[in-house]
Design a protein around this motif. Structure first.
Motif, PDB file in Angstrom:
ATOM      1  N   PRO A  52     -59.919  -1.679 -15.122  1.00 39.85           N
ATOM      2  CA  PRO A  52     -59.185  -0.579 -14.115  1.00 39.85           C
ATOM      3  C   PRO A  52     -59.277   0.891 -14.352  1.00 39.85           C
ATOM      4  O   PRO A  52     -58.934   1.465 -13.419  1.00 39.85           O
ATOM      5  N   SER A  53     -59.205   1.103 -15.855  1.00 40.99           N
ATOM      6  CA  SER A  53     -59.390   2.555 -15.871  1.00 40.99           C
ATOM      7  C   SER A  53     -60.443   3.043 -16.429  1.00 40.99           C
ATOM      8  O   SER A  53     -60.656   4.128 -16.919  1.00 40.99           O
ATOM      9  N   ALA A  54     -61.571   2.356 -16.651  1.00 39.99           N
ATOM     10  CA  ALA A  54     -62.894   2.728 -16.822  1.00 39.99           C
ATOM     11  C   ALA A  54     -63.782   3.315 -15.709  1.00 39.99           C
ATOM     12  O   ALA A  54     -63.537   3.226 -14.496  1.00 39.99           O
ATOM     13  N   LEU A  55     -64.631   4.285 -16.078  1.00 32.84           N
ATOM     14  CA  LEU A  55     -65.527   4.840 -15.165  1.00 32.84           C
ATOM     15  C   LEU A  55     -66.596   3.799 -14.786  1.00 32.84           C
ATOM     16  O   LEU A  55     -67.381   3.806 -15.965  1.00 32.84           O
ATOM     17  N   ILE A  56     -66.693   3.467 -13.772  1.00 30.28           N
ATOM     18  CA  ILE A  56     -67.887   2.750 -13.463  1.00 30.28           C
ATOM     19  C   ILE A  56     -68.805   3.256 -12.306  1.00 30.28           C
ATOM     20  O   ILE A  56     -68.310   3.502 -11.541  1.00 30.28           O
ATOM     21  N   LEU A  57     -70.287   3.400 -12.774  1.00 29.01           N
ATOM     22  CA  LEU A  57     -71.188   3.893 -12.001  1.00 29.01           C
ATOM     23  C   LEU A  57     -71.985   3.013 -11.535  1.00 29.01           C
ATOM     24  O   LEU A  57     -72.383   1.872 -12.043  1.00 29.01           O
ATOM     25  N   GLY A  58     -72.243   3.121 -10.111  1.00 28.72           N
ATOM     26  CA  GLY A  58     -73.376   2.114  -9.652  1.00 28.72           C
ATOM     27  C   GLY A  58     -74.589   2.981  -8.888  1.00 28.72           C
ATOM     28  O   GLY A  58     -74.421   3.913  -8.401  1.00 28.72           O
ATOM     29  N   ASN A  59     -75.778   2.195  -8.767  1.00 32.48           N
ATOM     30  CA  ASN A  59     -76.919   2.564  -8.253  1.00 32.48           C
ATOM     31  C   ASN A  59     -77.534   1.530  -7.337  1.00 32.48           C
ATOM     32  O   ASN A  59     -77.691   0.589  -8.154  1.00 32.48           O
ATOM     33  N   ALA A  60     -77.912   1.798  -6.202  1.00 35.36           N
ATOM     34  CA  ALA A  60     -78.457   0.780  -5.252  1.00 35.36           C
ATOM     35  C   ALA A  60     -79.850   0.765  -5.594  1.00 35.36           C
ATOM     36  O   ALA A  60     -80.670   1.505  -6.285  1.00 35.36           O
TER      37      ALA A  60
END
Length: 128
Positions: A76-84
């Motif tokens: 919940p406090s992490a930075l999560i990056l996503g790429n399609a």
């Protein structure tokens, strides 16, 4: 005797057809600055990983990525990056527990969209 051999040969061939094939473990991602990372196919299969133990598709464009609880990451406090991948235009990640992933605290909910509608697609994520 020939008849018994023919029956046994047929039985062996039939049992081989129903034997499940072993699924290879996902490859490791070289992501030295990420605490966890995953490459997931459009059907939800985990292709490559770092500190990720599973992934699966819940519905069209909706996925759960399960982070190894032993990694000690507070999602919940992490930075999560996503790429399609190739078809979706947006990837949204949710580190908070969601009903889509059965309220699991070790799950990242991922939504892939095209034109603001759910669209199944491959994606990558990184937890920093």
């Amino acid at each position: 005797m020939r008849r018994i051999t023919a029956v046994l040969t047929g039985a062996v061939a039939l049992s081989a057809a129903f034997t499940s094939q072993a699924v290879a473990a996902p490859a490791v991602i070289d992501a030295p600055n990420a605490r966890a990372a995953a490459e997931v196919g459009y059907r939800g299969e985990l292709l490559r990983q770092k500190n990720v133990v599973d992934s699966f598709q819940v519905a069209e464009g909706l996925y759960c990525v399960i982070v190894n609880p032993n990694a000690g990451i507070n999602l919940p406090s992490a930075l999560i990056l996503g790429n399609a991948g190739g078809h979706a235009t947006n990837v949204h990640t949710i580190g908070q527990p969601t009903t889509s992933c059965n309220g699991r605290r070790d799950a990242i909910t991922v939504v892939t969209l095209k034109d603001n509608l759910p669209k199944s697609d491959s994606f990558t994520i990184a937890v920093l």
